[in-house]
Design an enzyme around this catalytic site. Structure first.
Site, PDB file in Angstrom:
ATOM      1  N   ASP A 127       0.859  -1.185   0.000  1.00  0.00           N
ATOM      2  CA  ASP A 127       0.000   0.000   0.000  1.00  0.00           C
ATOM      3  C   ASP A 127       0.886   1.222   0.000  1.00  0.00           C
ATOM      4  O   ASP A 127       1.955   1.236   0.608  1.00  0.00           O
ATOM      5  CB  ASP A 127      -0.966  -0.001   1.191  1.00  0.00           C
TER       6      ASP A 127
ATOM      7  N   GLU B 115      -8.233   4.056  11.943  1.00  0.00           N
ATOM      8  CA  GLU B 115      -7.192   3.720  12.903  1.00  0.00           C
ATOM      9  C   GLU B 115      -6.927   4.918  13.801  1.00  0.00           C
ATOM     10  O   GLU B 115      -7.677   5.882  13.805  1.00  0.00           O
ATOM     11  CB  GLU B 115      -5.920   3.305  12.165  1.00  0.00           C
TER      12      GLU B 115
ATOM     13  N   ASP C 223      -9.670   3.101   5.740  1.00  0.00           N
ATOM     14  CA  ASP C 223      -8.571   3.071   6.708  1.00  0.00           C
ATOM     15  C   ASP C 223      -9.046   3.789   7.961  1.00  0.00           C
ATOM     16  O   ASP C 223      -9.118   5.011   7.993  1.00  0.00           O
ATOM     17  CB  ASP C 223      -7.353   3.763   6.083  1.00  0.00           C
TER      18      ASP C 223
END
Length: 277
Positions: A76, A167, A165
């Site tokens: 990524d 987090e 994503d």
């Protein structure tokens, strides 16, 4: 008789000690950081990327011993990597990639075209990801921004569904100031809107410790959304509630050519299957 004229006024010369004091004060002020920057090591908005908080919060506990025949190597990337040497990665065995497209509703990756198209052009299966900032706008709004700026899906057999994503917050409170129920609602709104726009359930990228802390270890997304787990260790370890297996595993941030390397939990035909939906 003569007229007495007063002497013209002469400017007083400042005392030497005063001049010295002024010089010292000026020097001190020049070397002090401005109030906005003093002690502020918060990264700039837009600079976040997958796994940004993993080392700080989860640590590094080794890396897997070697590649496994039933797993497929991937990477990524974000703007931090700039123009990526995709042919080098392809020749090293990397077969899939995710590229950061957006963050919040205020940032698009300037290297996205080179990274997204470049990975595709060397033969990789590729997808786009969105770095969530739940403290700036709601989930549905960010899903729309993501889809409108590169995060969509196409039925070409080479495009993976978009990834969320979610987090640790690199800009402040780990959970973006949300309660566990508020975080679950935000994530659900993003997932639902992305599905409505593209027809695909997005992948969820997260770390188990963050998921426990910020969603209360919510298990309700596991039935529909593939899990991409972040864990820098010899084994993936505990998964968030609801998921009995992971689809992808980000196992290091210090891999060859680009740092973030991942393993797809299956052979290449399973990567293709996810792309095809």
């Amino acid at each position: 008789m003569p007229v007495h004229r007063p002497e013209p006024l002469r400017p007083r010369r400042p005392h030497l000690a005063g001049l010295l004091l002024a010089a010292i004060l000026s020097l001190l002020l020049a070397t002090q950081p401005s109030p906005a920057s003093a002690g502020d090591d918060t990264p700039r908005r837009g600079s976040a990327h997958m796994g940004m908080g993993v080392i700080a919060h989860d640590g590094v506990h080794g890396v897997p011993l070697g590649p496994m025949a039933t797993q497929t190597e991937g990477v990524d990337v974000s703007s931090h990597q700039g123009n990526v040497a995709w042919s080098t990665l392809w020749n090293s065995g990397v077969k899939w990639a995710y590229v950061k497209a957006t963050e919040g509703t205020y940032y698009t990756n300037p290297y996205f075209p080179q990274q997204y198209n470049g990975s595709y052009n060397v033969g990789m299966i590729r997808g786009a990801y969105h770095f969530a900032t739940p403290d700036t706008t709601n989930g549905a709004t960010q899903a729309d921004y993501f889809v409108d700026h590169g995060g969509g899906w196409s039925r070409d057999g080479r495009t993976l569904p978009g990834a969320l994503d979610i987090e640790w917050n690199p800009y402040g409170d780990a959970c973006y100031g949300k309660t566990t129920s508020g975080m679950v609602t935000w994530i659900r709104d993003f997932l639902n809107q992305y599905k409505a726009r593209t027809g695909r359930h997005p992948v969820i990228y997260t770390a188990t410790n963050w998921w426990k802390q910020c969603t209360g270890n919510y298990s309700g997304f596991a039935s529909a959304n593939p899990l991409w787990i972040a864990r820098y260790a010899t084994a993936v370890g505990e998964l968030p509630a609801g998921w009995s297996y992971y689809t992808m595993w980000q196992y290091t941030s210090s891999g060859p050519t680009v740092g973030d390397h991942n393993r797809f939990n299956g052979a290449l035909d399973r990567v293709v299957a996810l792309a095809n939906g």
